[in-house]
Design a protein around this motif. Structure first.
Motif, PDB file in Angstrom:
ATOM      1  N   ALA A  32      30.291  26.604  43.626  1.00  0.00           N
ATOM      2  CA  ALA A  32      29.594  26.609  42.338  1.00  0.00           C
ATOM      3  C   ALA A  32      29.969  25.363  41.532  1.00  0.00           C
ATOM      4  CB  ALA A  32      29.930  27.876  41.552  1.00  0.00           C
ATOM      5  N   LEU A  33      31.102  24.743  41.863  1.00  0.00           N
ATOM      6  CA  LEU A  33      31.544  23.533  41.155  1.00  0.00           C
ATOM      7  C   LEU A  33      31.260  22.262  41.954  1.00  0.00           C
ATOM      8  CD1 LEU A  33      35.079  24.789  39.981  1.00  0.00           C
ATOM      9  CD2 LEU A  33      32.991  24.641  38.597  1.00  0.00           C
ATOM     10  N   CYS A  34      30.858  22.416  43.209  1.00  0.00           N
ATOM     11  CA  CYS A  34      30.776  21.267  44.116  1.00  0.00           C
ATOM     12  C   CYS A  34      29.398  21.204  44.788  1.00  0.00           C
ATOM     13  CB  CYS A  34      31.869  21.359  45.177  1.00  0.00           C
ATOM     14  SG  CYS A  34      31.830  20.008  46.380  1.00  0.00           S
ATOM     15  N   PRO A  35      28.501  20.357  44.273  1.00  0.00           N
ATOM     16  CA  PRO A  35      27.150  20.273  44.847  1.00  0.00           C
ATOM     17  C   PRO A  35      27.160  19.970  46.341  1.00  0.00           C
ATOM     18  CG  PRO A  35      27.287  18.990  42.817  1.00  0.00           C
ATOM     19  CD  PRO A  35      28.683  19.460  43.138  1.00  0.00           C
ATOM     20  N   GLU A  36      28.121  19.155  46.777  1.00  0.00           N
ATOM     21  CA  GLU A  36      28.141  18.787  48.196  1.00  0.00           C
ATOM     22  C   GLU A  36      28.397  20.017  49.071  1.00  0.00           C
ATOM     23  OE1 GLU A  36      30.660  15.402  48.830  1.00  0.00           O
ATOM     24  OE2 GLU A  36      30.285  15.450  50.996  1.00  0.00           O
ATOM     25  N   SER A  37      29.338  20.856  48.653  1.00  0.00           N
ATOM     26  CA  SER A  37      29.607  22.062  49.440  1.00  0.00           C
ATOM     27  C   SER A  37      28.457  23.053  49.337  1.00  0.00           C
ATOM     28  CB  SER A  37      30.910  22.726  48.981  1.00  0.00           C
ATOM     29  OG  SER A  37      32.011  21.914  49.320  1.00  0.00           O
ATOM     30  N   ALA A  38      27.860  23.168  48.143  1.00  0.00           N
ATOM     31  CA  ALA A  38      26.723  24.080  47.977  1.00  0.00           C
ATOM     32  C   ALA A  38      25.590  23.667  48.911  1.00  0.00           C
ATOM     33  CB  ALA A  38      26.244  24.084  46.521  1.00  0.00           C
ATOM     34  N   ARG A  39      25.357  22.353  48.988  1.00  0.00           N
ATOM     35  CA  ARG A  39      24.285  21.845  49.849  1.00  0.00           C
ATOM     36  C   ARG A  39      24.602  22.127  51.323  1.00  0.00           C
ATOM     37  NH1 ARG A  39      24.406  16.583  47.898  1.00  0.00           N
ATOM     38  NH2 ARG A  39      23.730  17.349  45.881  1.00  0.00           N
ATOM     39  N   GLU A  40      25.867  21.938  51.667  1.00  0.00           N
ATOM     40  CA  GLU A  40      26.270  22.172  53.055  1.00  0.00           C
ATOM     41  C   GLU A  40      26.121  23.650  53.440  1.00  0.00           C
ATOM     42  OE1 GLU A  40      26.927  20.018  55.271  1.00  0.00           O
ATOM     43  OE2 GLU A  40      27.663  21.321  56.862  1.00  0.00           O
ATOM     44  N   ILE A  41      26.510  24.541  52.516  1.00  0.00           N
ATOM     45  CA  ILE A  41      26.349  25.976  52.784  1.00  0.00           C
ATOM     46  C   ILE A  41      24.867  26.298  52.952  1.00  0.00           C
ATOM     47  CG2 ILE A  41      26.536  28.282  51.748  1.00  0.00           C
ATOM     48  CD1 ILE A  41      29.192  27.368  50.507  1.00  0.00           C
ATOM     49  N   ARG A  42      24.042  25.697  52.088  1.00  0.00           N
ATOM     50  CA  ARG A  42      22.594  25.938  52.200  1.00  0.00           C
ATOM     51  C   ARG A  42      22.061  25.484  53.566  1.00  0.00           C
ATOM     52  NH1 ARG A  42      18.873  28.544  48.794  1.00  0.00           N
ATOM     53  NH2 ARG A  42      20.159  30.252  49.444  1.00  0.00           N
ATOM     54  N   ARG A  43      22.565  24.345  54.043  1.00  0.00           N
ATOM     55  CA  ARG A  43      22.131  23.869  55.361  1.00  0.00           C
ATOM     56  C   ARG A  43      22.527  24.862  56.451  1.00  0.00           C
ATOM     57  NH1 ARG A  43      24.590  18.579  54.101  1.00  0.00           N
ATOM     58  NH2 ARG A  43      22.961  17.410  53.061  1.00  0.00           N
ATOM     59  N   LEU A  44      23.763  25.352  56.351  1.00  0.00           N
ATOM     60  CA  LEU A  44      24.233  26.303  57.367  1.00  0.00           C
ATOM     61  C   LEU A  44      23.441  27.611  57.275  1.00  0.00           C
ATOM     62  CD1 LEU A  44      28.035  25.548  56.982  1.00  0.00           C
ATOM     63  CD2 LEU A  44      26.634  25.064  58.996  1.00  0.00           C
ATOM     64  N   GLU A  45      23.113  28.036  56.052  1.00  0.00           N
ATOM     65  CA  GLU A  45      22.286  29.235  55.907  1.00  0.00           C
ATOM     66  C   GLU A  45      20.896  28.991  56.492  1.00  0.00           C
ATOM     67  OE1 GLU A  45      24.392  31.157  51.916  1.00  0.00           O
ATOM     68  OE2 GLU A  45      22.676  29.834  51.680  1.00  0.00           O
ATOM     69  N   GLY A  46      20.459  27.737  56.460  1.00  0.00           N
ATOM     70  CA  GLY A  46      19.183  27.396  57.088  1.00  0.00           C
ATOM     71  C   GLY A  46      19.228  27.645  58.593  1.00  0.00           C
TER      72      GLY A  46
ATOM     73  N   ALA B 143      24.396  24.791  40.766  1.00  0.00           N
ATOM     74  CA  ALA B 143      25.355  23.980  41.520  1.00  0.00           C
ATOM     75  C   ALA B 143      24.677  22.769  42.147  1.00  0.00           C
ATOM     76  CB  ALA B 143      26.030  24.821  42.606  1.00  0.00           C
ATOM     77  N   LEU B 144      23.442  22.932  42.549  1.00  0.00           N
ATOM     78  CA  LEU B 144      22.765  21.852  43.264  1.00  0.00           C
ATOM     79  C   LEU B 144      22.179  20.807  42.343  1.00  0.00           C
ATOM     80  CD1 LEU B 144      21.031  23.987  46.010  1.00  0.00           C
ATOM     81  CD2 LEU B 144      22.849  22.329  46.360  1.00  0.00           C
ATOM     82  N   GLY B 145      22.047  21.146  41.050  1.00  0.00           N
ATOM     83  CA  GLY B 145      21.539  20.158  40.113  1.00  0.00           C
ATOM     84  C   GLY B 145      20.050  19.941  40.256  1.00  0.00           C
ATOM     85  N   GLU B 146      19.655  18.678  40.214  1.00  0.00           N
ATOM     86  CA  GLU B 146      18.243  18.306  40.219  1.00  0.00           C
ATOM     87  C   GLU B 146      17.424  19.075  41.253  1.00  0.00           C
ATOM     88  OE1 GLU B 146      16.373  15.757  38.320  1.00  0.00           O
ATOM     89  OE2 GLU B 146      18.008  16.617  37.147  1.00  0.00           O
ATOM     90  N   PRO B 147      16.284  19.622  40.827  1.00  0.00           N
ATOM     91  CA  PRO B 147      15.419  20.264  41.820  1.00  0.00           C
ATOM     92  C   PRO B 147      14.887  19.234  42.815  1.00  0.00           C
ATOM     93  CG  PRO B 147      14.325  20.125  39.681  1.00  0.00           C
ATOM     94  CD  PRO B 147      15.735  19.651  39.483  1.00  0.00           C
ATOM     95  N   GLU B 148      14.583  19.723  44.008  1.00  0.00           N
ATOM     96  CA  GLU B 148      14.105  18.797  45.023  1.00  0.00           C
ATOM     97  C   GLU B 148      12.625  18.496  44.819  1.00  0.00           C
ATOM     98  OE1 GLU B 148      15.312  20.065  48.916  1.00  0.00           O
ATOM     99  OE2 GLU B 148      17.062  21.064  48.049  1.00  0.00           O
ATOM    100  N   ARG B 149      12.173  17.470  45.485  1.00  0.00           N
ATOM    101  CA  ARG B 149      10.767  17.092  45.343  1.00  0.00           C
ATOM    102  C   ARG B 149       9.859  18.167  45.939  1.00  0.00           C
ATOM    103  NH1 ARG B 149      12.813  13.140  48.180  1.00  0.00           N
ATOM    104  NH2 ARG B 149      11.277  13.470  49.815  1.00  0.00           N
ATOM    105  N   ALA B 150       8.625  18.184  45.438  1.00  0.00           N
ATOM    106  CA  ALA B 150       7.689  19.228  45.837  1.00  0.00           C
ATOM    107  C   ALA B 150       7.402  19.205  47.339  1.00  0.00           C
ATOM    108  CB  ALA B 150       6.390  19.087  45.057  1.00  0.00           C
ATOM    109  N   ASP B 151       7.355  18.006  47.930  1.00  0.00           N
ATOM    110  CA  ASP B 151       6.984  17.931  49.345  1.00  0.00           C
ATOM    111  C   ASP B 151       8.159  18.267  50.264  1.00  0.00           C
ATOM    112  OD1 ASP B 151       8.331  15.719  48.568  1.00  0.00           O
ATOM    113  OD2 ASP B 151       7.083  14.268  49.641  1.00  0.00           O
ATOM    114  N   ASP B 152       9.328  18.550  49.652  1.00  0.00           N
ATOM    115  CA  ASP B 152      10.478  18.892  50.482  1.00  0.00           C
ATOM    116  C   ASP B 152      10.268  20.183  51.261  1.00  0.00           C
ATOM    117  OD1 ASP B 152      11.761  16.661  49.822  1.00  0.00           O
ATOM    118  OD2 ASP B 152      13.356  17.582  48.637  1.00  0.00           O
ATOM    119  N   ALA B 153       9.493  21.104  50.679  1.00  0.00           N
ATOM    120  CA  ALA B 153       9.264  22.376  51.362  1.00  0.00           C
ATOM    121  C   ALA B 153       8.596  22.132  52.714  1.00  0.00           C
ATOM    122  CB  ALA B 153       8.422  23.305  50.491  1.00  0.00           C
ATOM    123  N   ALA B 154       7.608  21.243  52.720  1.00  0.00           N
ATOM    124  CA  ALA B 154       6.908  20.929  53.963  1.00  0.00           C
ATOM    125  C   ALA B 154       7.856  20.254  54.952  1.00  0.00           C
ATOM    126  CB  ALA B 154       5.718  20.019  53.671  1.00  0.00           C
ATOM    127  N   GLU B 155       8.663  19.315  54.438  1.00  0.00           N
ATOM    128  CA  GLU B 155       9.622  18.635  55.309  1.00  0.00           C
ATOM    129  C   GLU B 155      10.610  19.634  55.884  1.00  0.00           C
ATOM    130  OE1 GLU B 155      11.541  15.460  53.307  1.00  0.00           O
ATOM    131  OE2 GLU B 155       9.724  14.255  53.139  1.00  0.00           O
TER     132      GLU B 155
END
Lengths: 216, 222
Positions: A32-46, B143-155
């Motif tokens: 929740a404090l670290c965007p890089e880890s949040a993004r990585e978790i999201r990738r793994l959940e993908g 946590a992720l901040g800025e929303p991603e671009r609209a075309d990211d869903a397709a990518e």
């Protein structure tokens, strides 16, 4: 600037849902404090999502869809997430809020020494636990080793051990091979969220004496 | 106005053309048969979730149910649940999809990823009887901040197709440990014990597999 992130194994464990609760809580609070880890978790959940998608479907009971449709209008009985006070938001990442009903007043601080207080978040018969640890600025934590995995997430202040310094959002992973003596940096109190798989074991002269009494 | 009509239409869900077909699809699911076909498949699933969120569209829910519920049950079975429990958990997860559909953001997660996280959390809640210190979608967003671009869903949906394919291309020993981690919710050491392998071997197989799969995602995640 977060420089100490959890190893991939813990992020994967979080994404796959295989971590014990105290460890999962600490990883979520870090993310929740670290965007890089949040993004990585999201990738793994993908990857988890893709694997779910590719499972061979299992047949449901004949009335499965009708039962689900009949349940849609039933009211949600799950308690809503607590609304956190401003002080709570400032100190604790969102995943921790439910554990104190959104209010720091619900923390029960216990004095451990002149420099150290602890408050339990999860207690599980002493085997696994999550606590908040508060160390006075400039003061050391007694030298200790670990009988299991210990995760430390810094929330305020900073601390250093012989090798590294850790600030808000940084996470340190210690295991039974590590014997260390962290020291809080001068200035504000250092408050950390700590997940323990087994009680820590003090190894210094004072620590050894204190062991029967200090069970973190 | 438009949404009022759509809601009125779908409230009579049982009368909608296709619902009977969906009922049958649930009882006797054919692998892949009910998947919305082509590269727009993920977009279709995403649109269905949006329809549930904004229109409370029961027809859309029934279609999602037909696709996901049998997979969710399979997921719960793999996780060690017995048949009845797996069915209950699949039901509960789908009800959660109905209730929380408004938190789904296709710019941040594919439909299958979002539903996977719901299923994983249900499994933790029920099978391990633990509270679940999960991040909500809103907390992710923060946590992720800025929303991603609209075309990211397709990518992203292209990326998922590539991941799916590359899972097939992983060496069997690597594919097995990744599947055990996700399907069965097993830790590295539990996997090592079950396969009678040294922990280090399991760790390196998982690392190799993730590096490969993640590399594919990162290509499209710039």
């Amino acid at each position: 600037m977060i420089t100490h992130r959890p190893p991939e194994e813990l992020l994967l464990g979080y994404a796959a849902g295989s971590l014990p609760e105290p460890i999962a809580l600490t990883v979520a609070a870090h993310a929740a404090l670290c965007p890089e880890s949040a993004r990585e978790i999201r990738r793994l959940e993908g990857i988890g999502g893709t694997l779910l998608d590719r499972l061979a479907p299992a047949a449901l009971k004949a009335d499965a869809l009708d039962r689900a449709l009949a349940l849609l209008d039933r009211e949600d009985v799950a308690p809503p997430r607590p609304i956190a006070t401003a002080e709570t938001r400032a100190l604790l990442p969102a995943p921790v809020w439910p554990y104190i009903k959104g209010d720091l007043k619900n923390l029960v601080w216990r004095r451990r020494s002149a420099d150290i207080d602890t408050a339990a978040l999860i207690e599980d018969g002493g085997k696994r636990s999550a606590i908040l640890l508060r160390v006075k600025g400039g003061r050391p934590v007694p030298r200790h080793t670990h009988r299991g995995l210990e995760l430390t997430l810094v929330l305020t202040g900073a601390y250093c051990d012989a090798a590294n310094c850790f600030e808000r959002g940084d996470i340190q992973v210690a295991d039974p091979t590590i014997d260390h003596q962290p020291i809080a940096q001068a200035g504000e109190d250092c408050i950390c969220l700590i997940a323990l798989e087994a009680p820590i074991w003090f190894t210094g002269p004072i620590g050894r004496l204190a062991n029967p009494f200090v069970k973190l | 106005m438009v949404s009022a009509i759509a809601t009125a239409l779908s409230l009579s869900g049982a009368a909608l053309p296709g619902v009977d077909t969906l009922r049958k699809a649930v009882i006797a699911p054919a692998e892949g048969a009910s998947r919305p076909s082509g590269s727009s498949g993920d977009n279709r699933l995403e649109r269905l979730i949006r329809a549930v969120a904004t229109l409370r569209d029961r027809g859309a829910f029934a279609e999602l149910f037909a696709y996901f519920a049998p997979r969710l049950k399979a997921f719960m079975l793999k996780g060690g649940a017995d048949g009845d429990t797996a069915e209950d958990l699949a039901q509960e997860a789908m009800i959660q999809v109905w209730r929380r559909a408004d938190s789904f953001d296709p710019g941040r997660a594919a439909a299958s990823t979002w539903i996977y996280t719901i299923a994983r959390n249900k499994r933790i809640d029920r099978l391990r009887r633990e509270r679940r210190p999960a991040m909500s979608e809103e907390e992710y967003a923060a946590a992720l901040g800025e929303p991603e671009r609209a075309d990211d869903a397709a990518e992203r949906s292209q990326a998922e197709t590539r991941i799916a394919r590359s899972i097939d291309e992983l060496p069997e020993d690597q594919a097995m440990v990744v599947k055990m981690a996700f399907y069965e919710g097993k830790s590295h050491s539990a996997i090592a014990a079950e396969l009678h392998l040294p922990l280090g071997t399991v760790k390196s197989r998982i690392r190799l597999a993730l590096t490969r799969l993640r590399g594919l995602i990162q290509d499209l995640d710039k």
